[in-house]
Write a protein that holds these residues in place. Structure first.
Motif, PDB file in Angstrom:
ATOM      1  N   THR A  31       2.051 -49.887  48.148  1.00  0.00           N
ATOM      2  CA  THR A  31       1.991 -50.533  46.835  1.00  0.00           C
ATOM      3  C   THR A  31       0.647 -50.288  46.160  1.00  0.00           C
ATOM      4  OG1 THR A  31       3.542 -52.192  47.656  1.00  0.00           O
ATOM      5  CG2 THR A  31       2.402 -52.705  45.611  1.00  0.00           C
ATOM      6  N   GLN A  32      -0.426 -50.198  46.930  1.00  0.00           N
ATOM      7  CA  GLN A  32      -1.724 -49.851  46.355  1.00  0.00           C
ATOM      8  C   GLN A  32      -1.671 -48.472  45.705  1.00  0.00           C
ATOM      9  OE1 GLN A  32      -4.011 -50.417  49.934  1.00  0.00           O
ATOM     10  NE2 GLN A  32      -4.687 -52.466  49.313  1.00  0.00           N
ATOM     11  N   GLY A  33      -1.059 -47.515  46.398  1.00  0.00           N
ATOM     12  CA  GLY A  33      -0.893 -46.183  45.826  1.00  0.00           C
ATOM     13  C   GLY A  33      -0.031 -46.209  44.581  1.00  0.00           C
ATOM     14  N   LEU A  34       1.021 -47.005  44.621  1.00  0.00           N
ATOM     15  CA  LEU A  34       1.910 -47.151  43.468  1.00  0.00           C
ATOM     16  C   LEU A  34       1.134 -47.707  42.273  1.00  0.00           C
ATOM     17  CD1 LEU A  34       4.859 -47.064  42.394  1.00  0.00           C
ATOM     18  CD2 LEU A  34       5.076 -49.401  43.183  1.00  0.00           C
ATOM     19  N   GLY A  35       0.330 -48.732  42.510  1.00  0.00           N
ATOM     20  CA  GLY A  35      -0.484 -49.307  41.440  1.00  0.00           C
ATOM     21  C   GLY A  35      -1.465 -48.298  40.868  1.00  0.00           C
ATOM     22  N   GLU A  36      -2.054 -47.498  41.749  1.00  0.00           N
ATOM     23  CA  GLU A  36      -2.960 -46.449  41.302  1.00  0.00           C
ATOM     24  C   GLU A  36      -2.224 -45.447  40.415  1.00  0.00           C
ATOM     25  OE1 GLU A  36      -5.586 -43.370  43.715  1.00  0.00           O
ATOM     26  OE2 GLU A  36      -5.445 -45.311  44.742  1.00  0.00           O
ATOM     27  N   GLY A  37      -1.027 -45.057  40.862  1.00  0.00           N
ATOM     28  CA  GLY A  37      -0.228 -44.105  40.098  1.00  0.00           C
ATOM     29  C   GLY A  37       0.220 -44.648  38.755  1.00  0.00           C
ATOM     30  N   LEU A  38       0.455 -45.957  38.688  1.00  0.00           N
ATOM     31  CA  LEU A  38       0.845 -46.586  37.427  1.00  0.00           C
ATOM     32  C   LEU A  38      -0.356 -46.824  36.509  1.00  0.00           C
ATOM     33  CD1 LEU A  38       3.414 -49.274  38.662  1.00  0.00           C
ATOM     34  CD2 LEU A  38       3.933 -47.212  37.341  1.00  0.00           C
ATOM     35  N   GLY A  39      -1.560 -46.766  37.070  1.00  0.00           N
ATOM     36  CA  GLY A  39      -2.761 -46.998  36.270  1.00  0.00           C
ATOM     37  C   GLY A  39      -2.963 -48.461  35.933  1.00  0.00           C
ATOM     38  N   VAL A  40      -2.721 -49.340  36.919  1.00  0.00           N
ATOM     39  CA  VAL A  40      -2.872 -50.769  36.665  1.00  0.00           C
ATOM     40  C   VAL A  40      -4.244 -51.261  37.117  1.00  0.00           C
ATOM     41  CG1 VAL A  40      -0.391 -51.183  36.853  1.00  0.00           C
ATOM     42  CG2 VAL A  40      -1.843 -51.507  38.870  1.00  0.00           C
ATOM     43  N   ARG A  41      -4.613 -52.417  36.572  1.00  0.00           N
ATOM     44  CA  ARG A  41      -5.871 -53.055  36.965  1.00  0.00           C
ATOM     45  C   ARG A  41      -5.740 -53.535  38.399  1.00  0.00           C
ATOM     46  NH1 ARG A  41      -7.267 -57.637  33.204  1.00  0.00           N
ATOM     47  NH2 ARG A  41      -5.877 -58.784  34.548  1.00  0.00           N
ATOM     48  N   GLY A  42      -6.730 -53.290  39.174  1.00  0.00           N
ATOM     49  CA  GLY A  42      -6.691 -53.655  40.592  1.00  0.00           C
ATOM     50  C   GLY A  42      -7.852 -54.527  40.939  1.00  0.00           C
ATOM     51  N   PRO A  43      -8.088 -54.703  42.191  1.00  0.00           N
ATOM     52  CA  PRO A  43      -7.417 -54.040  43.292  1.00  0.00           C
ATOM     53  C   PRO A  43      -6.052 -54.675  43.589  1.00  0.00           C
ATOM     54  CG  PRO A  43      -9.041 -55.551  44.178  1.00  0.00           C
ATOM     55  CD  PRO A  43      -9.169 -55.596  42.663  1.00  0.00           C
ATOM     56  N   VAL A  44      -5.151 -53.848  44.092  1.00  0.00           N
ATOM     57  CA  VAL A  44      -3.849 -54.332  44.542  1.00  0.00           C
ATOM     58  C   VAL A  44      -4.030 -54.776  45.994  1.00  0.00           C
ATOM     59  CG1 VAL A  44      -1.453 -53.710  45.031  1.00  0.00           C
ATOM     60  CG2 VAL A  44      -2.575 -52.837  42.974  1.00  0.00           C
ATOM     61  N   THR A  45      -3.857 -56.058  46.220  1.00  0.00           N
ATOM     62  CA  THR A  45      -3.977 -56.613  47.574  1.00  0.00           C
ATOM     63  C   THR A  45      -2.707 -57.372  47.911  1.00  0.00           C
ATOM     64  OG1 THR A  45      -5.009 -58.632  46.736  1.00  0.00           O
ATOM     65  CG2 THR A  45      -6.500 -56.848  47.386  1.00  0.00           C
ATOM     66  N   ARG A 101       0.194 -60.223  39.236  1.00  0.00           N
ATOM     67  CA  ARG A 101       0.461 -59.333  38.100  1.00  0.00           C
ATOM     68  C   ARG A 101      -0.747 -58.422  37.918  1.00  0.00           C
ATOM     69  NH1 ARG A 101       4.739 -61.551  35.978  1.00  0.00           N
ATOM     70  NH2 ARG A 101       5.028 -63.769  35.906  1.00  0.00           N
ATOM     71  N   HIS A 102      -0.445 -57.157  37.731  1.00  0.00           N
ATOM     72  CA  HIS A 102      -1.497 -56.170  37.495  1.00  0.00           C
ATOM     73  C   HIS A 102      -1.191 -55.471  36.174  1.00  0.00           C
ATOM     74  CE1 HIS A 102      -3.130 -56.526  41.579  1.00  0.00           C
ATOM     75  NE2 HIS A 102      -1.871 -56.654  41.954  1.00  0.00           N
ATOM     76  N   PRO A 103      -1.914 -55.837  35.102  1.00  0.00           N
ATOM     77  CA  PRO A 103      -1.669 -55.216  33.796  1.00  0.00           C
ATOM     78  C   PRO A 103      -2.035 -53.736  33.812  1.00  0.00           C
ATOM     79  CG  PRO A 103      -3.203 -57.070  33.604  1.00  0.00           C
ATOM     80  CD  PRO A 103      -2.950 -56.850  35.047  1.00  0.00           C
ATOM     81  N   SER A 104      -1.364 -52.991  32.969  1.00  0.00           N
ATOM     82  CA  SER A 104      -1.629 -51.561  32.841  1.00  0.00           C
ATOM     83  C   SER A 104      -2.941 -51.344  32.109  1.00  0.00           C
ATOM     84  CB  SER A 104      -0.493 -50.878  32.085  1.00  0.00           C
ATOM     85  OG  SER A 104      -0.801 -49.519  31.887  1.00  0.00           O
TER      86      SER A 104
END
Length: 167
Positions: A42-56, A65-68
């Protein structure tokens, strides 16, 4: 058919690659044993989507929620591990976000299917040697004409070589 992922980096790369196939409204139901790499994927997915992180891992908050950051869909990341059933998942009111976000539900098997008839069901199966197999099952009209082999081939292109093998 599955994709062999030998490292955490390959697991994240598969998530980044999947982001290129997803759009707002997509649901990903992600299953796997503890430590199989669900959050890494999911961290990789968030990176690929270009969302605000970190995804934890949202284990204790249940959903994040992680906005784009790039004008794409936001990522809604849910951990259903602590939920007692479909009623508690429904209480999260995720269906209001489904149309505008890519929603990933870890530990969602048996619960999250009620959120949408269209979904990608992914299973990460850990092997004793530290690697994992990614199994993909496209479900519903959204994914009609898209086979698991097609998705896995796309993901395998980015993990590459002998360590990103499909079988």
């Amino acid at each position: 058919m599955s994709l062999r992922l030998r490292t955490a980096e390959q697991t994240a790369a598969a998530g980044r690659a999947l982001a290129g196939l997803l759009r707002a409204g997509d649901l990903v139901v992600l299953t796997g044993d503890l430590g199989a790499g669900k959050t890494t994927f999911t961290q990789g997915l968030g990176e690929g989507l270009g969302v605000r992180g970190p995804v934890t891992s949202p284990t204790f908050v249940i959903a994040r929620r992680h906005p784009s950051l790039v004008g794409g869909p936001e990522l809604v990341h849910v951990d259903a591990y602590r939920l007692g059933g479909a009623a508690e998942l429904d209480d999260l009111d995720l269906d209001t976000d489904l149309a505008a976000a890519v929603t990933v539900v870890e530990w969602g098997e048996g619960l999250a299917e009620t959120l949408s008839e269209d979904r990608l069901e992914l299973a990460l199966v850990a092997d004793g040697d530290g690697s994992r197999d990614l199994v993909v099952r496209p479900v519903g009209e959204r994914w009609q004409g898209t086979s698991a082999e097609t998705v896995l081939a796309r993901l395998g292109e980015t993990t590459g070589g002998p360590t990103g093998e499909t079988s």
